[in-house]
Design an enzyme around this catalytic site. Structure first.
Site, PDB file in Angstrom:
ATOM      1  N   HIS A 130       0.739  -1.356  -0.054  1.00 57.17           N
ATOM      2  CA  HIS A 130      -0.063  -0.098  -0.062  1.00 57.17           C
ATOM      3  C   HIS A 130       0.836   1.340  -0.061  1.00 57.17           C
ATOM      4  CE1 HIS A 130      -3.576  -2.258   0.532  1.00 57.17           C
ATOM      5  NE2 HIS A 130      -3.214  -2.477   1.843  1.00 57.17           N
ATOM      6  N   ASP A 166      -3.617 -11.172  -1.310  1.00 58.18           N
ATOM      7  CA  ASP A 166      -3.887 -10.251  -0.060  1.00 58.18           C
ATOM      8  C   ASP A 166      -5.321 -10.110  -0.029  1.00 58.18           C
ATOM      9  OD1 ASP A 166      -4.073  -7.945   1.585  1.00 58.18           O
ATOM     10  OD2 ASP A 166      -1.965  -8.365   2.131  1.00 58.18           O
ATOM     11  N   HIS A 168      -6.673  -7.405   0.754  1.00 65.39           N
ATOM     12  CA  HIS A 168      -6.802  -5.988   0.400  1.00 65.39           C
ATOM     13  C   HIS A 168      -6.092  -5.787  -1.079  1.00 65.39           C
ATOM     14  CE1 HIS A 168      -6.924  -6.237   4.685  1.00 65.39           C
ATOM     15  NE2 HIS A 168      -7.835  -5.401   4.762  1.00 65.39           N
ATOM     16  N   ASP A 249      -4.318 -12.705   5.127  1.00 64.27           N
ATOM     17  CA  ASP A 249      -5.395 -12.124   5.730  1.00 64.27           C
ATOM     18  C   ASP A 249      -6.470 -12.667   4.758  1.00 64.27           C
ATOM     19  OD1 ASP A 249      -4.641 -10.718   3.565  1.00 64.27           O
ATOM     20  OD2 ASP A 249      -4.767  -8.828   4.394  1.00 64.27           O
TER      21      ASP A 249
END
Length: 365
Positions: A130, A166, A168, A249
């Site tokens: 990110h 992931d 996200h 995650d």
């Protein structure tokens, strides 16, 4: 060169703080588990810390200077918070807030250099997908993924396929490489989940494919995504290197997502991608349950290094898992979290919306 594991003791001695999701031990647990299993002998390399000048390969000098200053003083000024997003709940001030991510970046950048002539390298402390050029973002102070890919380029590796599983979306990596014809970007992430980017129709430029998936995304559905889309697309791209962000995650036990994968799905992705390029760089990423992260990322290393995973862990490895603690656990972990690295399969139906999204991406040229 056989598979290499790059790690660091900095992950054992630093934390984002008691109230932060990244307070849990992750990389240190993987190092301990793999060490207890005898899987690191002759394969472990200590991660260097990237120097500011090296980080300027993508990050803005003023931001790197601010990150260092906040670590040195223990304070992020109001100006730092406004401009660089330092000192926020997601990106707090803590003792190693520069040294820890700079070590992660240093490990990934070293891996990229070591892969010049081919090989397999695992950096579980990497995967901070990110981070933005001039801002901390989503627990990520730096973007070691972008830095590593840029170092691959500096070492003559042109065509890079980046796959991200992931929960996200990899907004920072997309900012770094979207529109680059020699970079293939594939992200499989939970829909309607922060950072709320990566829509199915968002191509981000050439060779950028986003697959948002619904809650409860299971092993059966991931297998369909892998076999029907990821493998054919990466193979057709003919990459010089494959980079996999292996965030955990998306596992069912994770508190920050609502997906339902087992770690068998992660191992299947690793196994499938390994043979598609002469260079394979595998990174960590998200994951906020210490037992599910530690077990998953240890299984990933076992797959990469060719180690046999026993059905029952030896007592030394079991003790490592039993000695973990986590205030966010809510209830005691299932017994299997202590005794085995292998999750039970989490199969289910292949829902129409998943099939339709796969077909949508398959149709893109």
């Amino acid at each position: 060169m056989g598979p290499i594991f790059i790690g660091s003791e900095i992950y054992r001695g630093s934390s984002y703080g008691l109230g932060h999701p990244l307070r849990v031990p992750r990389v240190s647990t993987v190092m301990d588990l793999c060490g207890a299993m005898g899987w690191l002998a002759g394969r472990y390399v200590n991660s260097p810390r990237a120097k500011p000048a090296a980080l300027h390969l993508w990050h803005e000098p003023d931001y790197i200077a601010a990150l260092q200053a906040a670590e040195a003083t223990g304070v992020a000024t109001a100006a730092m918070q406004a401009r660089f997003h330092l000192g926020t709940h997601s990106n707090p001030v803590f003792e190693a807030m520069f040294r820890r991510p700079a070590t992660g970046a240093g490990g990934v950048m070293l891996a990229a250099e070591m892969l010049r002539d081919g090989g397999v390298i695992y950096v579980p402390g990497g995967g901070t997908h990110h981070g933005l050029p001039g801002q901390a973002n989503g627990f990520c102070y730096l973007n070691d993924v972008v830095l590593g890919m840029k170092v691959l380029r500096l070492n003559g590796v042109r065509r890079i396929a980046y796959v991200d599983i992931d929960a996200h979306h990899c907004d920072g990596v997309e900012a770094g490489f979207a529109g680059d014809p020699d970079a293939l970007l594939i992200s499989v992430h939970e829909e309607k989940r922060w950072p709320f980017t990566g829509a199915l129709t968002d191509d981000g430029g050439s060779n950028c494919f986003n697959l948002p998936v619904p809650r409860g995304f299971n092993d059966t559905e991931m297998r369909a995504v892998l076999e029907q889309f990821i493998i054919p697309r990466v193979a057709a791209f003919r990459p010089d290197a494959v980079v996999l962000q292996c965030g955990s995650d998306a596992l069912e036990e994770d508190p920050l997502a609502r997906l339902s994968l087992s770690n068998n799905a992660h191992v299947a992705v690793v196994r499938a991608l390994r043979g598609l390029s002469p260079r394979f760089l595998v990174l960590g990423g998200g994951g906020y349950n210490p037992w599910s992260v530690g077990r998953c990322w240890s299984r990933v290393w076992a797959e990469l290094s060719g180690a046999d995973v026993p059905d029952r862990l030896p007592s030394t490895a079991e003790a490592i898992l039993r000695n973990l603690s986590w205030l966010g656990a809510g209830r005691a972990p299932a017994e299997a979290m202590f005794t085995t690295l292998k999750d039970a399969p989490r199969e289910g139906s292949l829902r129409p919306e998943v099939s339709e999204r796969i077909k949508f991406l398959e149709a893109r040229t």
